[in-house]
Design a protein around this motif. Structure first.
Motif, mmCIF file in Angstrom:
data_model
loop_
_atom_site.group_PDB
_atom_site.id
_atom_site.type_symbol
_atom_site.label_atom_id
_atom_site.label_comp_id
_atom_site.label_asym_id
_atom_site.label_seq_id
_atom_site.Cartn_x
_atom_site.Cartn_y
_atom_site.Cartn_z
ATOM 1 N N GLU A 12 0.819 -1.210 0.000
ATOM 2 C CA GLU A 12 0.000 0.000 0.000
ATOM 3 C C GLU A 12 0.859 1.268 0.000
ATOM 4 O O GLU A 12 0.649 2.176 -0.809
ATOM 5 N N LEU A 13 1.849 1.339 0.912
ATOM 6 C CA LEU A 13 2.689 2.539 0.957
ATOM 7 C C LEU A 13 3.627 2.608 -0.246
ATOM 8 O O LEU A 13 3.875 3.683 -0.793
ATOM 9 N N GLY A 14 4.153 1.465 -0.660
ATOM 10 C CA GLY A 14 5.011 1.453 -1.839
ATOM 11 C C GLY A 14 4.296 1.999 -3.062
ATOM 12 O O GLY A 14 4.891 2.724 -3.874
ATOM 13 N N SER A 15 3.013 1.671 -3.182
ATOM 14 C CA SER A 15 2.246 2.161 -4.327
ATOM 15 C C SER A 15 2.044 3.674 -4.270
ATOM 16 O O SER A 15 2.000 4.341 -5.305
ATOM 17 N N VAL A 16 1.924 4.217 -3.057
ATOM 18 C CA VAL A 16 1.794 5.672 -2.906
ATOM 19 C C VAL A 16 3.064 6.370 -3.374
ATOM 20 O O VAL A 16 3.021 7.341 -4.147
ATOM 21 N N PHE A 17 4.209 5.882 -2.910
ATOM 22 C CA PHE A 17 5.473 6.483 -3.331
ATOM 23 C C PHE A 17 5.677 6.332 -4.838
ATOM 24 O O PHE A 17 6.137 7.269 -5.508
ATOM 25 N N ALA A 18 5.344 5.166 -5.382
ATOM 26 C CA ALA A 18 5.514 4.951 -6.820
ATOM 27 C C ALA A 18 4.694 5.970 -7.616
ATOM 28 O O ALA A 18 5.178 6.550 -8.607
ATOM 29 N N ARG A 19 3.457 6.201 -7.211
ATOM 30 C CA ARG A 19 2.612 7.180 -7.904
ATOM 31 C C ARG A 19 3.206 8.581 -7.814
ATOM 32 O O ARG A 19 3.202 9.343 -8.786
ATOM 33 N N ALA A 20 3.750 8.912 -6.634
ATOM 34 C CA ALA A 20 4.361 10.236 -6.468
ATOM 35 C C ALA A 20 5.571 10.407 -7.381
ATOM 36 O O ALA A 20 5.742 11.452 -8.018
ATOM 37 N N PHE A 21 6.402 9.378 -7.462
ATOM 38 C CA PHE A 21 7.596 9.463 -8.312
ATOM 39 C C PHE A 21 7.200 9.579 -9.789
ATOM 40 O O PHE A 21 7.811 10.349 -10.552
ATOM 41 N N LEU A 22 6.194 8.819 -10.191
ATOM 42 C CA LEU A 22 5.749 8.882 -11.586
ATOM 43 C C LEU A 22 5.222 10.275 -11.922
ATOM 44 O O LEU A 22 5.483 10.809 -13.013
ATOM 45 N N LYS A 23 4.490 10.887 -10.990
ATOM 46 C CA LYS A 23 3.979 12.242 -11.230
ATOM 47 C C LYS A 23 5.104 13.256 -11.313
ATOM 48 O O LYS A 23 4.942 14.337 -11.906
ATOM 49 N N ASN A 24 6.254 12.900 -10.730
ATOM 50 C CA ASN A 24 7.413 13.797 -10.776
ATOM 51 C C ASN A 24 8.364 13.412 -11.908
ATOM 52 O O ASN A 24 9.529 13.787 -11.894
ATOM 53 N N ASN A 25 7.847 12.618 -12.859
ATOM 54 C CA ASN A 25 8.573 12.254 -14.084
ATOM 55 C C ASN A 25 9.779 11.342 -13.865
ATOM 56 O O ASN A 25 10.717 11.343 -14.667
ATOM 57 N N HIS A 26 9.741 10.553 -12.797
ATOM 58 C CA HIS A 26 10.750 9.513 -12.604
ATOM 59 C C HIS A 26 10.165 8.172 -13.047
ATOM 60 O O HIS A 26 9.115 7.762 -12.527
ATOM 61 N N PRO A 27 10.789 7.479 -13.990
ATOM 62 C CA PRO A 27 10.365 6.097 -14.234
ATOM 63 C C PRO A 27 10.524 5.282 -12.947
ATOM 64 O O PRO A 27 11.457 5.521 -12.169
ATOM 65 N N VAL A 28 9.611 4.367 -12.700
ATOM 66 C CA VAL A 28 9.645 3.556 -11.485
ATOM 67 C C VAL A 28 9.773 2.080 -11.852
ATOM 68 O O VAL A 28 9.019 1.574 -12.689
ATOM 69 N N TYR A 29 10.735 1.417 -11.221
ATOM 70 C CA TYR A 29 10.909 -0.022 -11.390
ATOM 71 C C TYR A 29 10.610 -0.701 -10.057
ATOM 72 O O TYR A 29 11.280 -0.430 -9.055
ATOM 73 N N PRO A 30 9.618 -1.570 -10.027
ATOM 74 C CA PRO A 30 9.316 -2.266 -8.772
ATOM 75 C C PRO A 30 10.202 -3.495 -8.601
ATOM 76 O O PRO A 30 10.595 -4.145 -9.579
ATOM 77 N N ILE A 31 10.490 -3.805 -7.345
ATOM 78 C CA ILE A 31 11.107 -5.088 -6.998
ATOM 79 C C ILE A 31 10.107 -5.846 -6.143
ATOM 80 O O ILE A 31 9.701 -5.377 -5.075
#
Length: 256
Positions: A12-31
């Protein structure tokens, strides 16, 4: 395009951070548990790797970090202290003390602004701001340590005290109807935190900080699902230091 950010643990929290990074134009790679980190490191040069596992999985997650990434690790767990990362040869990790929660099927709920410290702190603050989650940057390791102890005190006091009072009790109930219990539990927690951090803290200032967090969500329930595990883990840690935590031991004797 900005450099990618790796998120280890997409709960749940990881998904929040991932969305924030994507909105800030950082590609996100999950592990995830099935990701081959050795393969990932051959073709990604990340801005940093944010570890979003639960507390119980933190040590194994830190062990899995490739040497090439050890100078750009960020963490956000509860019950976090410097002793948790110093054994892993990390270079100045970035830490955020998370004061928002995210439960399945609901949006994020903010209690207070989340303090963060380290080389990548500004990226965290800027990204979270884009999804309306306030965060701020601390100026010293001492400030960070105080904030980590404050969060630990809040989480452990509310969870453990909640075990012994009425079901669905809120932090407002704890503070206004069970103040003696709250203080006895928090005193035990602070005794252990002092031992773990090898430093003393201003108990009054910590209580004031905890009550401020209560006011961020007076309806926040004390006892989460992980409360019994937190109590057990806390008492096991205390035993390893030969510390007596009488209120916690009494609660455990009545409930575990």
């Amino acid at each position: 395009m900005k450099k990618p950010i790796i998120v280890l643990g997409i709960g749940e929290l990881g998904s929040v951070f991932a969305r924030a990074f994507l909105k800030n134009n950082h590609p996100v790679y999950p592990i995830t548990r099935t990701t081959d980190i050795d393969e990932l490191r051959t073709f990604i040069d990340p801005e940093f790797i944010l570890i979003c596992t639960g507390e119980a999985d933190l040590q194994s997650a830190l062990k899995s970090i490739p040497n090439e990434w050890k100078d750009r690790v960020a963490m956000m767990q509860n019950e976090l202290l410097p002793r948790d990362w110093t054994a892993h040869n990390l270079t100045n990790p970035t830490i955020i003390s998370v004061w928002f929660e995210k439960k399945k099927g609901t949006d994020s709920k903010v209690l207070i602004s989340s303090p963060t410290y380290g080389k990548k702190a500004q990226i965290l603050v800027d990204a979270l701001a884009l999804i309306d989650i306030p965060a701020h940057i601390l100026t010293s390791p001492d400030e960070l340590l105080f904030e980590l102890v404050l969060k630990n005190l809040y989480i452990l006091t509310t969870n453990i005290a909640g075990i012994s009072i009425e079901p669905n009790a809120t932090v407002d109930t704890l503070h206004n109807q069970h103040l003696t219990l709250m203080r006895n539990v928090s005193n035990d927690i602070l005794t252990l935190q002092t031992q773990l951090a090898k430093q003393t803290f201003d108990a009054q200032k910590l209580e004031q900080g905890m009550i401020k967090a209560f006011q961020g969500d007076l309806t926040h329930q004390c006892m989460g699902r992980s409360a019994p595990a937190r109590l057990k883990r806390t008492l096991e840690l205390a035993k390893s230091f030969n510390l007596s935590l009488p209120t916690l031991e009494d609660i455990a004797g009545q409930t575990l």
